[in-house]
Design an enzyme around this catalytic site. Structure first.
Site, PDB file in Angstrom:
ATOM      1  N   HIS A  46       0.819  -1.213   0.000  1.00  0.00           N
ATOM      2  CA  HIS A  46       0.000   0.000   0.000  1.00  0.00           C
ATOM      3  C   HIS A  46       0.852   1.262   0.000  1.00  0.00           C
ATOM      4  CE1 HIS A  46      -3.498  -2.559   1.716  1.00  0.00           C
ATOM      5  NE2 HIS A  46      -3.550  -2.484   0.401  1.00  0.00           N
ATOM      6  N   HIS A  79      -0.549  -8.843   0.578  1.00  0.00           N
ATOM      7  CA  HIS A  79      -1.592  -8.967   1.609  1.00  0.00           C
ATOM      8  C   HIS A  79      -2.289 -10.316   1.595  1.00  0.00           C
ATOM      9  CE1 HIS A  79      -1.054  -4.896  -0.007  1.00  0.00           C
ATOM     10  NE2 HIS A  79      -0.905  -4.590   1.270  1.00  0.00           N
ATOM     11  N   HIS A 129     -10.484  -5.006   4.448  1.00  0.00           N
ATOM     12  CA  HIS A 129      -9.046  -4.934   4.165  1.00  0.00           C
ATOM     13  C   HIS A 129      -8.648  -6.189   3.372  1.00  0.00           C
ATOM     14  CE1 HIS A 129      -4.712  -5.109   4.726  1.00  0.00           C
ATOM     15  NE2 HIS A 129      -4.762  -3.804   4.949  1.00  0.00           N
ATOM     16  N   GLU A 131      -6.109  -8.124   3.377  1.00  0.00           N
ATOM     17  CA  GLU A 131      -5.567  -9.262   4.143  1.00  0.00           C
ATOM     18  C   GLU A 131      -6.696 -10.031   4.827  1.00  0.00           C
ATOM     19  OE1 GLU A 131      -2.357  -8.481   6.960  1.00  0.00           O
ATOM     20  OE2 GLU A 131      -2.773 -10.387   7.947  1.00  0.00           O
ATOM     21  N   CYS A 200       2.650  -9.426  13.248  1.00  0.00           N
ATOM     22  CA  CYS A 200       4.003  -9.827  12.854  1.00  0.00           C
ATOM     23  C   CYS A 200       5.077  -9.016  13.593  1.00  0.00           C
ATOM     24  CB  CYS A 200       4.170  -9.687  11.345  1.00  0.00           C
ATOM     25  SG  CYS A 200       4.382  -7.981  10.834  1.00  0.00           S
ATOM     26  N   SER A 228      -2.885   2.116   4.203  1.00  0.00           N
ATOM     27  CA  SER A 228      -1.934   1.197   4.827  1.00  0.00           C
ATOM     28  C   SER A 228      -2.311   0.994   6.293  1.00  0.00           C
ATOM     29  CB  SER A 228      -0.519   1.770   4.704  1.00  0.00           C
ATOM     30  OG  SER A 228       0.363   1.058   5.546  1.00  0.00           O
ATOM     31  N   SER A 229      -2.799  -0.201   6.606  1.00  0.00           N
ATOM     32  CA  SER A 229      -3.269  -0.495   7.962  1.00  0.00           C
ATOM     33  C   SER A 229      -2.150  -0.293   8.982  1.00  0.00           C
ATOM     34  CB  SER A 229      -3.792  -1.930   8.015  1.00  0.00           C
ATOM     35  OG  SER A 229      -3.933  -2.371   9.333  1.00  0.00           O
ATOM     36  N   ASN A 230      -0.982  -0.866   8.714  1.00  0.00           N
ATOM     37  CA  ASN A 230       0.090  -0.793   9.725  1.00  0.00           C
ATOM     38  C   ASN A 230       0.553   0.644   9.940  1.00  0.00           C
ATOM     39  OD1 ASN A 230       3.103  -0.464   8.617  1.00  0.00           O
ATOM     40  ND2 ASN A 230       1.861  -1.424   7.029  1.00  0.00           N
ATOM     41  N   SER A 273       5.346  -0.294   4.439  1.00  0.00           N
ATOM     42  CA  SER A 273       5.303  -0.210   2.977  1.00  0.00           C
ATOM     43  C   SER A 273       5.867   1.104   2.443  1.00  0.00           C
ATOM     44  CB  SER A 273       3.851  -0.386   2.508  1.00  0.00           C
ATOM     45  OG  SER A 273       2.984   0.394   3.317  1.00  0.00           O
TER      46      SER A 273
HETATM   47  O1  10D Z   1      -2.474  -2.207   4.914  1.00  0.00           O
HETATM   48  P1  10D Z   1      -1.319  -3.065   5.383  1.00  0.00           P
HETATM   49  O2  10D Z   1      -0.576  -2.501   6.504  1.00  0.00           O
HETATM   50  O3  10D Z   1      -1.798  -4.454   5.620  1.00  0.00           O
HETATM   51  O4  10D Z   1      -0.334  -3.228   4.129  1.00  0.00           O
HETATM   52  P2  10D Z   1       0.923  -2.395   3.623  1.00  0.00           P
HETATM   53  O5  10D Z   1       1.045  -2.733   2.175  1.00  0.00           O
HETATM   54  O6  10D Z   1       0.824  -0.978   3.993  1.00  0.00           O
HETATM   55  O7  10D Z   1       2.162  -2.994   4.420  1.00  0.00           O
HETATM   56  C1  10D Z   1       2.620  -4.299   4.263  1.00  0.00           C
HETATM   57  C2  10D Z   1       1.789  -5.244   5.021  1.00  0.00           C
HETATM   58  C3  10D Z   1       1.203  -6.342   4.485  1.00  0.00           C
HETATM   59  C4  10D Z   1       1.467  -6.816   3.125  1.00  0.00           C
HETATM   60  C5  10D Z   1       0.242  -7.136   5.269  1.00  0.00           C
HETATM   61  F1  10D Z   1       0.908  -7.851   6.185  1.00  0.00           F
HETATM   62 FE1  SF4 Z   2       4.796  -9.530   6.348  1.00  0.00          FE
HETATM   63 FE2  SF4 Z   2       5.478  -6.996   6.490  1.00  0.00          FE
HETATM   64 FE3  SF4 Z   2       2.922  -7.695   6.565  1.00  0.00          FE
HETATM   65 FE4  SF4 Z   2       4.512  -8.172   8.621  1.00  0.00          FE
HETATM   66  S1  SF4 Z   2       3.917  -6.139   7.830  1.00  0.00           S
HETATM   67  S2  SF4 Z   2       3.060  -9.614   7.730  1.00  0.00           S
HETATM   68  S3  SF4 Z   2       6.438  -8.713   7.609  1.00  0.00           S
HETATM   69  S4  SF4 Z   2       4.319  -7.916   4.850  1.00  0.00           S
END
Ligand code: 10D
Ligand code: SF4
Length: 316
Positions: A46, A79, A129, A131, A200, A228-230, A273
């Site tokens: 994302h 995802h 989402h 994922e 994670c 982007s969730s994270n 990301s």
């Molecule tokens: O939205 P998100 O945090 O799930 O995805 P982003 O592409 O921002 O970051 C990588 C995380 C992934 C692919 C899910 F674990």
């Molecule tokens: Fe994998 Fe990164 Fe998503 Fe964590 S944040 S699950 S390491 S892609």
């Protein structure tokens, strides 16, 4: 004119995780192997900057497999995807590479294992989402119940409260998820699950670094995308940990300088990301306006790396 002094707390770890790094490499290597265009189902990660860069190299981004021709390779985003997606690609005899992060795939496998043991699943995640859609799509309809908040736990109506397991999205807030897990365990004492949750290492570490910075920073900027969730969780963690101004910025041009007037310190981090070049751009923008002292706040050291799938390794 002299610039005002500013301490810039730089979070470590920040930015790219091993799953994102691998997913981007997969697209680049696929273009090298098969030539352009290579189709990518959903944004590989994302981030608009990453997506634009890969598009310039020959990737075509689409939302659904139906939008891809039969005769070009397609890559599934980091995802994860419901089981129906690779099944449809196989039925059309398409060449596909799955860039799902191995830590997301691990949750898919967990769900299948519980299902094989006759357990119904509760997934803690965000509705809509990719994922969550991908993980829920590993099992037949009705086998995974979704909860987003602690309050949702009260409304769950499982088939058999004695035969339940829980799984989670990988990018959730560590603290909020602990509350939801506790509510699940209180209502369903027999529920089985991972030791804590499925969040994670990258999500956990980035949140811990922001927590360390938040109490001493007048403002926090998280480099990342609105979808982007994270990254969005990092903004929330910054605010909850005591920083009254915690904001997401995609690029330096999005910084609201007026809102930052009078600050003496700022915390900077980036979602999993968001490329480091965008963090550097943000730091440079501060240097243009302030006399900046960068202080790195390191709360963990990461050395995780994931191999790309064999079909691409052979080429290398
Ligand atoms: O939205 P998100 O945090 O799930 O995805 P982003 O592409 O921002 O970051 C990588 C995380 C992934 C692919 C899910 F674990
Ligand atoms: Fe994998 Fe990164 Fe998503 Fe964590 S944040 S699950 S390491 S892609």
């Amino acid at each position: 004119m002299t610039k005002p002094p500013l301490t810039l707390y730089l979070a470590a770890p920040r930015g790219f995780c091993a799953g994102v790094d691998r997913a981007i490499k997969i697209v680049e290597m696929a273009i090298e192997k098969w030539g352009a265009p290579v189709y990518v189902r959903h944004e590989i990660v994302h981030n608009k900057f990453v997506v634009d860069d890969l598009r310039a190299k020959g990737a075509i981004f689409v939302e659904e497999l139906e939008d891809c021709p039969d005769d070009r390779p397609v890559i599934f985003s980091a995802h994860g995807v419901p089981k129906s997606v690779p099944a449809a690609a196989e039925a059309r005899q398409m060449v596909y590479v799955d860039a799902t992060c191995p830590l997301v795939s691990k949750v898919h496998i967990e769900a299948e294992r519980h299902h094989a043991n006759g357990l119904q699943m509760v997934m803690i995640g965000h509705a809509g989402h990719p994922e969550t859609i991908g993980t829920m799509g590993q099992l037949p309809e009705g086998e995974v119940l979704l909860v987003e908040t602690e309050a949702d736990v009260a409304g769950l109506a499982p088939r058999d409260p004695e035969r339940l397991a829980f799984i989670t999205q990988t990018t959730l807030s560590v603290d909020d998820t602990a509350g939801i897990v506790a509510a699940l365990q209180a209502r369903f004492p027999a529920i089985v699950g991972p030791h804590k949750e499925d969040i994670c290492y990258a999500t956990t570490n980035r949140q811990a670094a922001v927590k360390a910075i938040a109490p001493k920073a007048d403002a926090i900027l998280v480099v990342g995308a609105p979808n982007s969730s994270n990254s969005r969780r990092l903004v929330e963690v910054g605010a909850k940990a005591g920083c009254s101004y915690s904001q997401l910025v995609q690029r330096a041009e999005n910084i609201d300088w007026r809102a930052l007037e009078g600050i003496g310190s700022v915390g900077v981090t980036a979602g999993a990301s968001a490329p480091e070049i965008l963090v550097e751009e943000v730091i440079d923008a501060f240097r243009a306006r302030y006399d900046v002292t960068v202080e790195q706040v390191e709360t963990a050291v990461e050395n995780v790396e994931f191999k790309v799938p064999r079909v691409l390794r052979q080429m290398a």
